[in-house]
Design an enzyme around this catalytic site. Sequence first.
Site, PDB file in Angstrom:
ATOM      1  N   LEU A   1       0.874  -1.168   0.000  1.00  0.00           N
ATOM      2  CA  LEU A   1       0.000   0.000   0.000  1.00  0.00           C
ATOM      3  C   LEU A   1       0.907   1.211   0.000  1.00  0.00           C
ATOM      4  O   LEU A   1       1.869   1.266   0.775  1.00  0.00           O
ATOM      5  CB  LEU A   1      -0.899   0.023   1.245  1.00  0.00           C
ATOM      6  CG  LEU A   1      -1.917  -1.110   1.390  1.00  0.00           C
ATOM      7  CD1 LEU A   1      -2.679  -0.966   2.709  1.00  0.00           C
ATOM      8  CD2 LEU A   1      -2.886  -1.136   0.222  1.00  0.00           C
ATOM      9  N   ASP A   2       0.626   2.192  -0.854  1.00  0.00           N
ATOM     10  CA  ASP A   2       1.516   3.346  -0.920  1.00  0.00           C
ATOM     11  C   ASP A   2       1.393   4.212   0.338  1.00  0.00           C
ATOM     12  O   ASP A   2       0.506   4.013   1.164  1.00  0.00           O
ATOM     13  CB  ASP A   2       1.288   4.161  -2.201  1.00  0.00           C
ATOM     14  CG  ASP A   2      -0.095   4.783  -2.272  1.00  0.00           C
ATOM     15  OD1 ASP A   2      -0.511   5.450  -1.305  1.00  0.00           O
ATOM     16  OD2 ASP A   2      -0.760   4.626  -3.312  1.00  0.00           O
ATOM     17  N   ARG A   3       2.277   5.165   0.456  1.00  0.00           N
ATOM     18  CA  ARG A   3       2.367   5.991   1.660  1.00  0.00           C
ATOM     19  C   ARG A   3       1.030   6.659   2.008  1.00  0.00           C
ATOM     20  O   ARG A   3       0.674   6.799   3.180  1.00  0.00           O
ATOM     21  CB  ARG A   3       3.447   7.071   1.466  1.00  0.00           C
ATOM     22  CG  ARG A   3       3.685   7.940   2.687  1.00  0.00           C
ATOM     23  CD  ARG A   3       4.564   9.133   2.340  1.00  0.00           C
ATOM     24  NE  ARG A   3       5.830   8.706   1.779  1.00  0.00           N
ATOM     25  CZ  ARG A   3       6.905   8.416   2.515  1.00  0.00           C
ATOM     26  NH1 ARG A   3       6.843   8.498   3.839  1.00  0.00           N
ATOM     27  NH2 ARG A   3       8.024   8.044   1.937  1.00  0.00           N
TER      28      ARG A   3
ATOM     29  N   THR B   1      -2.017   5.630   1.303  1.00  0.00           N
ATOM     30  CA  THR B   1      -3.143   4.703   1.384  1.00  0.00           C
ATOM     31  C   THR B   1      -3.133   4.008   2.738  1.00  0.00           C
ATOM     32  O   THR B   1      -2.093   3.536   3.198  1.00  0.00           O
ATOM     33  CB  THR B   1      -3.074   3.650   0.260  1.00  0.00           C
ATOM     34  OG1 THR B   1      -3.119   4.305  -1.004  1.00  0.00           O
ATOM     35  CG2 THR B   1      -4.244   2.676   0.351  1.00  0.00           C
TER      36      THR B   1
END
Length: 235
Positions: free
Chosen positions: A101-103, A105
């Site tokens: 999961l990106d930063r 999210t």
Amino acid sequence: MKLVRLLANLGYGSRRQATLLCREGRVTDARGEVLYADDVVAHAQVRVDGEPLDPPQGMLLMLHKPVGYTCSTRDPGRVVYDLLPPRFRLRTPALSTVGRLDRDTSGLLLLTDDGALLHRIIAPRSNLPKVYEARLAQPLRGDEAASFAGGTLLLESETTPLKPARLDVLEPQYVRLTLTEGRYHQVRRMFAAVGNYVESLHRSRVGGLALDGLEAGRWRVLNAIDRRRLFEESG
């Protein structure tokens, strides 16, 4: 397996540090008897400072990832491993995130030290649904659900269409999107492809697993029932 190697593999320190734990009398069996570095003892019988050992190899855990943390071990900022006991980063085999999961999210993130399980979860043939909730910058036009469900949508710079995805409209600018694949920044890129922008993104479910009240920044080890539930909704 000798106790010193078991402790080292679980991240309680190097073999030298694990030996020192034993010499200090901090490692005992379930009855409180002191154990020694060369002892061979069942995992479930070992205690460190009176506490049972962490789960053995094959551990799977769920983390409610907050916004602001990355899934990389090399990022100079905050990483998801900062939310776990420090020894978890020292386990052998290594504890890895199952996808990313990106930063920006938040939501449900799985981690495991079982390579076969990791690949089973992320393999395209597993068809595990992943559910996201997104706050959009603009109201929907009305044709997005059909576009996502058609199986023909192309993301920028890609030549393979996306698999069909389900879009449920909760509010004019708040939606639930269910995917069965996990391309790079897929949700954000999907909405960009239809002329919109994701302002916030949260993953609420993977397969049959949901956060079920797990607070942001908290984690728990998943048991056999959880594992079965994870794959209940696979295709």
